[in-house]
Write an enzyme that holds these catalytic residues in place. Structure first.
Site, PDB file in Angstrom:
ATOM      1  N   ASP A 148     -31.292  28.345  74.788  1.00 18.39           N
ATOM      2  CA  ASP A 148     -29.885  28.630  75.120  1.00 18.39           C
ATOM      3  C   ASP A 148     -29.844  29.920  76.153  1.00 18.39           C
ATOM      4  O   ASP A 148     -28.993  30.279  76.689  1.00 18.39           O
ATOM      5  CB  ASP A 148     -29.213  29.069  73.875  1.00 18.39           C
ATOM      6  CG  ASP A 148     -28.449  27.796  73.315  1.00 18.39           C
ATOM      7  OD1 ASP A 148     -28.699  26.767  73.813  1.00 18.39           O
ATOM      8  OD2 ASP A 148     -27.763  27.908  72.169  1.00 18.39           O
ATOM      9  N   ASP A 171     -28.253  17.453  69.113  1.00 18.89           N
ATOM     10  CA  ASP A 171     -28.386  18.999  68.933  1.00 18.89           C
ATOM     11  C   ASP A 171     -28.389  19.162  67.455  1.00 18.89           C
ATOM     12  O   ASP A 171     -28.370  18.192  66.526  1.00 18.89           O
ATOM     13  CB  ASP A 171     -26.874  19.428  69.346  1.00 18.89           C
ATOM     14  CG  ASP A 171     -27.396  21.231  69.585  1.00 18.89           C
ATOM     15  OD1 ASP A 171     -28.227  21.525  69.295  1.00 18.89           O
ATOM     16  OD2 ASP A 171     -26.296  21.668  70.390  1.00 18.89           O
TER      17      ASP A 171
HETATM   18  C1  DGJ Z   1     -26.438  24.656  70.971  1.00 16.88           C
HETATM   19  C2  DGJ Z   1     -26.927  24.116  72.502  1.00 16.88           C
HETATM   20  O1  DGJ Z   1     -28.124  24.676  72.640  1.00 16.88           O
HETATM   21  C3  DGJ Z   1     -25.911  24.470  73.434  1.00 16.88           C
HETATM   22  O2  DGJ Z   1     -26.673  24.035  74.748  1.00 16.88           O
HETATM   23  C4  DGJ Z   1     -24.774  23.616  73.083  1.00 16.88           C
HETATM   24  O3  DGJ Z   1     -25.024  22.300  73.305  1.00 16.88           O
HETATM   25  C5  DGJ Z   1     -24.081  24.210  71.791  1.00 16.88           C
HETATM   26  N1  DGJ Z   1     -25.095  23.944  70.832  1.00 16.88           N
HETATM   27  C6  DGJ Z   1     -23.033  23.232  71.309  1.00 16.88           C
HETATM   28  O4  DGJ Z   1     -22.632  23.738  70.147  1.00 16.88           O
END
Ligand code: DGJ
Length: 740
Positions: free
Chosen positions: A559, A489
């Site tokens: 997301d 990430d």
């Molecule tokens: C952003 C990601 O897109 C989410 O799926 C998750 O992993 C969060 N970060 C965690 O902080």
């Protein structure tokens, strides 16, 4: 004659030594460039294959007025300001966008590259330290390198063109070599330039935002410059490093489409300029914003690569070429063509609030449903209980997991599931051991406050020590814990791009050096752990680009799990990126971000159109939902190869229609899976017909559920009504056909 034709079909690069014309050609496309008066490298043609370029079409000579002529030439009818070129210099009479801007030691920003020589290589030379397309055998592609020189500055520019034998693809990159005794500064260096002849054109791009990535935008190419760019340090949610130039009449199935894709994850800039006589110039490469690279004598600068695709079968044709290129010749490793595991992720189930018992509960609930992998997301390290601390401290949070990661990995394995783990290696929290030990490893300008984003800073990945530290921290875990998958990430964009450990004269290099450092860490980890499946992520799909796919064959798409929003996000993403890369999860209803309620059928149909996963608490599913999930998973497993690796057709667009449809067809056309969606329910809806594509017109196909039989030609021309007629909001319908 026959003999000549056979030879032409075999050879990929034809050179007319007399006229100095270079013709890159395969069975589908031709790309032609040539040397004009004075050694100017002219663009001559890119389009459907022509057998031979005779060189009899000459660029019209006319005195354009206020357009300079070549230094020393009295010919007023010849100007670099109008002739279509392959790579323009700066400040010497071509007033269109330059491909490169170079500052000489005396402060002059003037470059003029002229043709010197060429080389031909079989296959494709490697670009060191950068993501790229590759070949698997020497006869798969050939590469032409044109050598240009700026004699005054003693700089050599090498333009590389690779043509694949079986693909409508030409890749390009540029390399600058300083052969002089003096240092020069590169202020801009595009990977490619393409000058297209006068004709009406439209440009398609993929702008977006956090949680609304890759929305399709299309508009006329008008007089002036339009930039499609990111200055955020990453390829960004906001503008993907891709554009397509199309005819006004181009549709999903018809017309010309010329795609330009930058294989790079940092700041990018794709510019389109329509000049005073209707010609269009495109340049693509690293963004010149805050870019200033010092090139010392004998040093070389290699640009990232671009992949140009040419299609005469509309946008679907272009997308299919990109899908196969990115899937088979950019992605690498054992997972490249492997079916991707169905995962469940604890993020939206627990956020930071979990312990061993809670994770065990999720495992117990997920395993019987057929889920194949459990991913432990953010919050397992340092003392992280919210997003205000611990990034940089990649050791287990003993308060939450007293028995460490090995225990939860073993518990997962005991359920016959794979184990995945989340990392955010590039970022650091002020509240961390790493920050205390190395505040100088954080990007920031001395004496100036640093901008916080999600309460975190960015590590200075231009520094080898930082890359090494993260490598050590991560391998300390990965050498011990049986990890099958990593979600990588990156939850903010770069600000105060300044490296405290770097000399002032090199600060303009930091954005690019940063991403090179990221690539280096990714490369070292994927080499050391070839069994790990890596998934790219940046707050959802903020770094969903071709550069990342070289290291990680799939990416978290967004997301935003609301299926209605996802229709657009996934439709836009599919313009370039293969379905095997598009991670798509079933979330909860109401949706976590948007609050919209949708049925389990709708959510699963959209998520099943990508790499399926679950973003919910399996232990809280109702009995009916558990049953539904079990059935979805069985169905997905049965059709997974067709979905992830079949030929994907967009049929009806969520950007223009209330009905949305797409289709997966197996390579041998023996199977087809049709997804149809209705966004808004309508009282007394109009009867709607969907026509399919890509089937064998000679074959009959059975709709496996209804047992109704249709001809392939019928399905592609007569089509199917949406029945039963739907009047509800947010409905999905799936039809699976097999050839008889
Ligand atoms: C952003 C990601 O897109 C989410 O799926 C998750 O992993 C969060 N970060 C965690 O902080």
């Amino acid at each position: 004659m026959v003999l000549e034709q056979t030879i032409t079909t075999q050879k990929l690069i034809h050179i007319d030594e007399e006229q100095l014309i270079f013709h890159l050609q395969n069975s589908q496309i031709s790309y032609v460039l040539g040397v004009e008066t004075g050694g100017v490298l002219a663009h001559l043609y890119f389009g459907p294959r022509i057998q031979r370029y005779h060189g009899e079409r000459h660029y019209p000579r006319i005195d354009r007025g206020f357009s300079g002529n070549l230094p020393g030439s009295l010919d007023r009818t010849y100007s670099k300001d109008d002739v279509p070129q392959e790579y323009s210099g700066n400040n010497t009479g071509d007033y269109r966008l330059p491909a490169a801007i170079i500052r000489a030691a005396n402060g002059a920003r003037t470059t003029d590259f002229r043709y010197k020589d060429y080389r031909v290589h079989t296959a494709k030379p490697e670009l060191k330290g950068l993501p790229q397309t590759y070949v698997e055998s020497d006869d798969e592609a050939d590469t032409l390198t044109i050598i240009m020189v700026d004699e005054t500055l003693n700089l050599q520019l090498e333009l590389a063109y690779t043509i694949y034998r079986e693909r409508s693809v030409v890749t390009r990159s540029a390399k600058l070599i300083n052969l002089s005794e003096e240092t020069v500064n590169i202020e801009k260096i595009a990977s490619m330039q393409l000058d297209l002849p006068t004709r009406p054109l439209e440009v398609i791009s993929l702008p977006g935002s956090y949680a609304r990535e890759r929305q399709i935008s299309r508009h006329e190419v008008r007089r002036g410059v339009t930039q499609f760019e990111s200055r955020r340090g990453g390829s960004s949610h906001h503008m993907n490093p891709f554009i397509a130039l199309v005819e006004p009449q181009t549709t999903e199935f018809n017309g010309e489409a010329l795609g330009i894709l930058l294989i790079y994850s940092g700041n990018h800039q794709l510019s389109v300029e329509r000049d005073s006589i209707g010609q269009t110039r495109v340049t693509a490469g690293i963004n010149e914003y805050n870019f200033d690279w010092q090139l010392e004598p004998q040093q070389v600068f290699q640009t990232p690569e671009t992949a140009m695709v040419y299609s005469t079968t509309g946008l679907n044709g272009m997308s299919q070429s990109y899908h196969s290129l990115l899937r088979d010749r950019v992605a690498r490793g054992k997972h490249r063509n492997a079916e991707r595991p169905i995962l469940i992720n604890n993020w939206e189930a627990t956020y930071f609030d979990f312990d061993e018992d809670k994770l065990q509960e999720i495992l117990d609930a997920a395993a019987p449903l057929g889920v194949e992998m459990f991913v432990l997301d953010d919050g397992w390290f340092g003392h992280r209980n919210d997003d205000n601390s611990s990034l940089g401290d990649w050791f287990v949070n003993k308060n939450k997991l007293p028995e460490g990661l090995t225990k939860i990995a073993q518990q997962t394995r005991a359920k016959e599931m794979k184990f995945g783990l989340w990392f955010e290696p590039e970022n650091i929290s002020e509240d961390s051991e790493l920050f205390k030990a190395h505040p100088e490893w954080v990007l920031g300008v001395p004496q100036r406050g640093r901008t916080l984003s999600r309460n975190q800073y960015v590590l200075d990945f231009s520094q080898p020590d930082v890359v090494e530290n993260l490598f050590q921290q991560m391998t300390a875990i990965l050498d011990k814990v049986p990890v099958d998958y990593i979600k990588w990430d990156m939850n903010r964009n770069l600000t105060e791009v300044y490296s405290p450990l770097t000399k002032p004269e090199h600060q303009g290099e930091i954005s690019h050096r940063y991403i090179l450092g990221v690539y280096e860490l990714m490369e070292r980890l994927r080499t050391r752990y070839p069994q790990i499946l890596f998934e790219g992520c940046s707050g959802g799909g903020g770094r969903f680009d071709a550069g990342l796919l070289y290291y990680m064959p799939q990416s978290w798409t967004s997301d935003n799990n609301d299926p209605i929003e996802r229709l657009k996000i996934q439709y836009g993403t599919s313009l370039v990126y293969p379905i095997s890369a598009v991670a798509a999860h079933v979330g909860t209803s109401p949706d976590e971000l948007l609050g919209r309620s949708t049925s389990m059928d709708m959510r699963s149909a959209v998520a099943m159109s990508g790499v399926l996963g679950y973003e919910l608490d399996a232990s809280k599913l109702s009995l009916a939902d558990r049953k539904a999930v079990k059935t979805q998973i069985q169905f997905y497993k049965q059709h997974r190869r067709l979905i992830q690796y079949g030929t994907f057709y967009r049929l009806e667009s969520p950007f223009t229609s209330n009905t949305v449809a797409w289709l997966f067809v197996s390579p041998d056309k023996s199977e087809a899976l049709l997804y149809r969606f209705i966004v808004q329910g309508v009282v007394q809806p109009e009867p709607h017909i969907t026509t399919l594509a890509g089937l064998d017109p000679q074959c009959n196909y059975v709709d496996v559920d209804s047992q109704l039989v249709y001809g392939g030609d019928e399905l592609m021309n007569v089509g199917l009504y949406t029945t039963p007629v739907q009047t509800n909001d947010f409905t999905a319908q799936i039809n699976y056909f097999t050839a008889q």
